[in-house]
Design a protein around this motif. Structure first.
Motif, PDB file in Angstrom:
ATOM      1  N   TRP A  50       0.859  -1.180   0.000  1.00  0.00           N
ATOM      2  CA  TRP A  50       0.000   0.000   0.000  1.00  0.00           C
ATOM      3  C   TRP A  50       0.898   1.233   0.000  1.00  0.00           C
ATOM      4  O   TRP A  50       1.630   1.481   0.955  1.00  0.00           O
ATOM      5  CB  TRP A  50      -0.914  -0.007   1.225  1.00  0.00           C
ATOM      6  N   GLU A  51       0.846   2.003  -1.060  1.00  0.00           N
ATOM      7  CA  GLU A  51       1.716   3.159  -1.222  1.00  0.00           C
ATOM      8  C   GLU A  51       1.039   4.469  -0.820  1.00  0.00           C
ATOM      9  O   GLU A  51       1.702   5.486  -0.672  1.00  0.00           O
ATOM     10  CB  GLU A  51       2.173   3.279  -2.688  1.00  0.00           C
ATOM     11  N   SER A  52      -0.285   4.438  -0.661  1.00  0.00           N
ATOM     12  CA  SER A  52      -1.037   5.665  -0.427  1.00  0.00           C
ATOM     13  C   SER A  52      -1.751   5.627   0.918  1.00  0.00           C
ATOM     14  O   SER A  52      -2.578   4.740   1.171  1.00  0.00           O
ATOM     15  CB  SER A  52      -2.067   5.870  -1.541  1.00  0.00           C
ATOM     16  N   ALA A  53      -1.444   6.607   1.764  1.00  0.00           N
ATOM     17  CA  ALA A  53      -2.148   6.709   3.038  1.00  0.00           C
ATOM     18  C   ALA A  53      -3.635   6.945   2.813  1.00  0.00           C
ATOM     19  O   ALA A  53      -4.487   6.421   3.539  1.00  0.00           O
ATOM     20  CB  ALA A  53      -1.552   7.834   3.873  1.00  0.00           C
ATOM     21  N   GLY A  54      -3.966   7.729   1.771  1.00  0.00           N
ATOM     22  CA  GLY A  54      -5.371   7.998   1.473  1.00  0.00           C
ATOM     23  C   GLY A  54      -6.123   6.737   1.107  1.00  0.00           C
ATOM     24  O   GLY A  54      -7.277   6.545   1.518  1.00  0.00           O
ATOM     25  N   ALA A  55      -5.487   5.853   0.337  1.00  0.00           N
ATOM     26  CA  ALA A  55      -6.133   4.600  -0.049  1.00  0.00           C
ATOM     27  C   ALA A  55      -6.357   3.713   1.166  1.00  0.00           C
ATOM     28  O   ALA A  55      -7.401   3.053   1.286  1.00  0.00           O
ATOM     29  CB  ALA A  55      -5.281   3.871  -1.089  1.00  0.00           C
ATOM     30  N   VAL A  56      -5.388   3.693   2.084  1.00  0.00           N
ATOM     31  CA  VAL A  56      -5.548   2.890   3.300  1.00  0.00           C
ATOM     32  C   VAL A  56      -6.697   3.428   4.139  1.00  0.00           C
ATOM     33  O   VAL A  56      -7.572   2.673   4.594  1.00  0.00           O
ATOM     34  CB  VAL A  56      -4.248   2.884   4.125  1.00  0.00           C
ATOM     35  N   ARG A  57      -6.729   4.730   4.339  1.00  0.00           N
ATOM     36  CA  ARG A  57      -7.798   5.313   5.160  1.00  0.00           C
ATOM     37  C   ARG A  57      -9.167   5.086   4.523  1.00  0.00           C
ATOM     38  O   ARG A  57     -10.153   4.826   5.234  1.00  0.00           O
ATOM     39  CB  ARG A  57      -7.547   6.807   5.358  1.00  0.00           C
ATOM     40  N   SER A  58      -9.247   5.155   3.205  1.00  0.00           N
ATOM     41  CA  SER A  58     -10.508   4.928   2.519  1.00  0.00           C
ATOM     42  C   SER A  58     -10.992   3.496   2.738  1.00  0.00           C
ATOM     43  O   SER A  58     -12.177   3.251   3.003  1.00  0.00           O
ATOM     44  CB  SER A  58     -10.344   5.208   1.021  1.00  0.00           C
ATOM     45  N   LEU A  59     -10.061   2.540   2.627  1.00  0.00           N
ATOM     46  CA  LEU A  59     -10.436   1.142   2.845  1.00  0.00           C
ATOM     47  C   LEU A  59     -10.916   0.920   4.275  1.00  0.00           C
ATOM     48  O   LEU A  59     -11.924   0.244   4.512  1.00  0.00           O
ATOM     49  CB  LEU A  59      -9.257   0.232   2.541  1.00  0.00           C
ATOM     50  N   LEU A  60     -10.205   1.492   5.241  1.00  0.00           N
ATOM     51  CA  LEU A  60     -10.602   1.309   6.636  1.00  0.00           C
ATOM     52  C   LEU A  60     -11.947   1.958   6.918  1.00  0.00           C
ATOM     53  O   LEU A  60     -12.768   1.406   7.677  1.00  0.00           O
ATOM     54  CB  LEU A  60      -9.525   1.862   7.560  1.00  0.00           C
ATOM     55  N   ASP A  61     -12.203   3.101   6.307  1.00  0.00           N
ATOM     56  CA  ASP A  61     -13.512   3.740   6.465  1.00  0.00           C
ATOM     57  C   ASP A  61     -14.616   2.846   5.908  1.00  0.00           C
ATOM     58  O   ASP A  61     -15.690   2.705   6.513  1.00  0.00           O
ATOM     59  CB  ASP A  61     -13.533   5.089   5.755  1.00  0.00           C
ATOM     60  N   ASP A  62     -14.364   2.242   4.747  1.00  0.00           N
ATOM     61  CA  ASP A  62     -15.351   1.334   4.154  1.00  0.00           C
ATOM     62  C   ASP A  62     -15.598   0.138   5.063  1.00  0.00           C
ATOM     63  O   ASP A  62     -16.731  -0.333   5.207  1.00  0.00           O
ATOM     64  CB  ASP A  62     -14.874   0.859   2.788  1.00  0.00           C
ATOM     65  N   ALA A  63     -14.512  -0.350   5.667  1.00  0.00           N
ATOM     66  CA  ALA A  63     -14.649  -1.503   6.558  1.00  0.00           C
ATOM     67  C   ALA A  63     -15.471  -1.158   7.789  1.00  0.00           C
ATOM     68  O   ALA A  63     -16.310  -1.944   8.242  1.00  0.00           O
ATOM     69  CB  ALA A  63     -13.271  -2.004   6.971  1.00  0.00           C
ATOM     70  N   ARG A  64     -15.257   0.022   8.331  1.00  0.00           N
ATOM     71  CA  ARG A  64     -16.044   0.439   9.497  1.00  0.00           C
ATOM     72  C   ARG A  64     -17.520   0.560   9.140  1.00  0.00           C
ATOM     73  O   ARG A  64     -18.398   0.189   9.928  1.00  0.00           O
ATOM     74  CB  ARG A  64     -15.523   1.771  10.031  1.00  0.00           C
ATOM     75  N   THR A  65     -17.796   1.059   7.959  1.00  0.00           N
ATOM     76  CA  THR A  65     -19.179   1.204   7.515  1.00  0.00           C
ATOM     77  C   THR A  65     -19.838  -0.151   7.321  1.00  0.00           C
ATOM     78  O   THR A  65     -21.004  -0.353   7.669  1.00  0.00           O
ATOM     79  CB  THR A  65     -19.236   1.996   6.197  1.00  0.00           C
ATOM     80  N   ALA A  66     -19.061  -1.098   6.756  1.00  0.00           N
ATOM     81  CA  ALA A  66     -19.626  -2.419   6.456  1.00  0.00           C
ATOM     82  C   ALA A  66     -19.795  -3.282   7.698  1.00  0.00           C
ATOM     83  O   ALA A  66     -20.633  -4.188   7.716  1.00  0.00           O
ATOM     84  CB  ALA A  66     -18.732  -3.143   5.447  1.00  0.00           C
ATOM     85  N   ALA A  67     -18.991  -3.032   8.737  1.00  0.00           N
ATOM     86  CA  ALA A  67     -19.051  -3.859   9.938  1.00  0.00           C
ATOM     87  C   ALA A  67     -20.420  -3.752  10.591  1.00  0.00           C
ATOM     88  O   ALA A  67     -21.019  -2.691  10.655  1.00  0.00           O
ATOM     89  CB  ALA A  67     -17.970  -3.434  10.919  1.00  0.00           C
ATOM     90  N   SER A  68     -20.884  -4.889  11.065  1.00  0.00           N
ATOM     91  CA  SER A  68     -22.202  -4.911  11.706  1.00  0.00           C
ATOM     92  C   SER A  68     -22.059  -5.233  13.180  1.00  0.00           C
ATOM     93  O   SER A  68     -21.003  -5.634  13.654  1.00  0.00           O
ATOM     94  CB  SER A  68     -23.081  -5.971  11.043  1.00  0.00           C
ATOM     95  N   GLY A  69     -23.148  -5.043  13.911  1.00  0.00           N
ATOM     96  CA  GLY A  69     -23.169  -5.426  15.312  1.00  0.00           C
ATOM     97  C   GLY A  69     -22.719  -4.350  16.268  1.00  0.00           C
ATOM     98  O   GLY A  69     -22.692  -4.560  17.473  1.00  0.00           O
ATOM     99  N   GLY A  70     -22.334  -3.189  15.758  1.00  0.00           N
ATOM    100  CA  GLY A  70     -21.975  -2.100  16.638  1.00  0.00           C
ATOM    101  C   GLY A  70     -20.597  -2.202  17.248  1.00  0.00           C
ATOM    102  O   GLY A  70     -20.254  -1.419  18.134  1.00  0.00           O
ATOM    103  N   ILE A  71     -19.775  -3.161  16.809  1.00  0.00           N
ATOM    104  CA  ILE A  71     -18.424  -3.326  17.333  1.00  0.00           C
ATOM    105  C   ILE A  71     -17.435  -3.063  16.212  1.00  0.00           C
ATOM    106  O   ILE A  71     -17.512  -3.677  15.146  1.00  0.00           O
ATOM    107  CB  ILE A  71     -18.202  -4.732  17.911  1.00  0.00           C
ATOM    108  N   ALA A  72     -16.513  -2.163  16.435  1.00  0.00           N
ATOM    109  CA  ALA A  72     -15.568  -1.781  15.385  1.00  0.00           C
ATOM    110  C   ALA A  72     -14.663  -2.948  15.012  1.00  0.00           C
ATOM    111  O   ALA A  72     -14.277  -3.741  15.865  1.00  0.00           O
ATOM    112  CB  ALA A  72     -14.718  -0.604  15.862  1.00  0.00           C
ATOM    113  N   PRO A  73     -14.312  -3.066  13.733  1.00  0.00           N
ATOM    114  CA  PRO A  73     -13.382  -4.115  13.318  1.00  0.00           C
ATOM    115  C   PRO A  73     -11.971  -3.812  13.805  1.00  0.00           C
ATOM    116  O   PRO A  73     -11.595  -2.649  14.007  1.00  0.00           O
ATOM    117  CB  PRO A  73     -13.454  -4.077  11.786  1.00  0.00           C
TER     118      PRO A  73
END
Length: 324
Positions: free
Chosen positions: A33-56
């Protein structure tokens, strides 16, 4: 039950269906991963997709040298463990503090490092998973122990968490379990071998997580790879070494060392051995692994209690990472 219990598992990259449906415990980043922006975008998507109210839980292999998943403007360059060890524990501490700072800036609290394996001096670069890649802190257990302690200190100073790997040690094998099922046997490691000292010292230093090898150690268990062995996970790691934290597999998704093991059993055998968190580099297998654990737990109250015990350890690590 599937909708009530969050089963411990890390999946590689982002699979929104796995996060939302299978309710995996988190994501670890593979590839470069060469881009900090790409990493943050992926993590944001993961937080949105996570269910159950508990952060991944987010994790990454950031060891330094050749094994750095984060590069470019995502993380600073750090030397290999071998090079750092040559300069001493202070250099290790400084490098791992920088690694921890970079991870925390991105929102990744768990480093899948440091490597605590002692490289067999008779193998050197012939030890393909560690020695050849300069991932180890050396061939002397005491020197490796001091560097492991320093690495954990550095990560802790930055607010990040470390993972000791790969119990009981892959510094004495020739094959790399990720790519081969051959040459992954260590005939020497036993419960009293000095090569275990870096793991003991890392545990005493407060390491919250330990990764178990998929290698085979006949003097500990002639019948099963370490990650599927109660003699290794429960008797050695939890018993003799006194570890009470989170125990995870090495990769069970794409690794050649487990290719002949049915997918579901890669999770259930680890659970029965005393492990907690199943790590897969193939996110397409997440649902099958979770289903196997749920079905396994449903067959017996003791198995269900075992799943819940591991889920609690995942939650305790997330609490330590300020995710709850």
């Amino acid at each position: 039950m599937r909708r009530r219990v969050r089963v411990g598992e890390l999946v590689a990259s982002l699979d929104a269906d796995a996060l939302a449906s299978a309710r995996v415990g988190g994501v670890f980043l593979l590839g470069r991963w060469e881009s900090a922006g790409a990493v943050r975008s992926l993590l944001d998507d993961a937080r949105t997709a996570a269910s159950g109210g508990i952060a991944p839980l987010f994790a990454v292999d950031q060891e330094g040298g050749q094994v750095r998943m984060l590069r470019g403007d995502a993380a600073r360059s750090t030397d290999s463990a071998e090079d750092l060890a040559a300069r001493g524990p202070d250099a290790v501490r400084d490098a791992y503090r920088a690694i921890g700072e970079d991870l925390m800036a991105l929102g990744i609290p768990l480093d899948l490092a440091p490597v605590a394996d002692v490289v067999d001096p008779g193998l050197g670069d012939a030890n393909t998973p560690v020695g050849r890649l300069e991932r180890g802190f050396g061939t002397d257990p005491e020197a490796v122990s001091r560097c492991v302690e320093a690495a954990l200190d550095g990560l802790g100073e930055a607010g990040a968490l470390g993972t000791l790997k790969h119990v009981p040690g892959i510094g004495g094998i020739e094959g790399n379990p990720d790519f081969s099922a051959d040459g992954v046997v260590d005939e020497d490691i036993s419960a009293d071998l000095a090569h275990l000292e870096p793991f003991r010292r890392g545990i005493e230093a407060g390491a919250p997580a330990v990764m178990v090898s998929s290698g085979i150690y006949p003097r500990l268990d002639p019948d099963a790879p370490a990650m599927f062995s109660g003699a290794v996970v429960t008797d050695l790691l939890r018993g003799a070494l006194g570890f009470t934290g989170l125990v995870m597999t090495d990769d069970v998704g794409a690794a050649a060392a487990v290719r002949d093991v049915p997918v579901g059993q890669r999770a259930t055998r680890f659970l029965d051995a005393g492990g907690d968190l199943v790590l897969t580099a193939n996110p397409a297998l997440a649902g099958e692994l979770v289903d196997a654990l749920v079905e396994h737990a449903a067959t017996d109250p003791e198995r269900e209690a075992r799943v819940r015990e591991s889920a609690e350890r995942v939650l305790r690590l997330k609490e330590r990472a300020h995710l709850l």
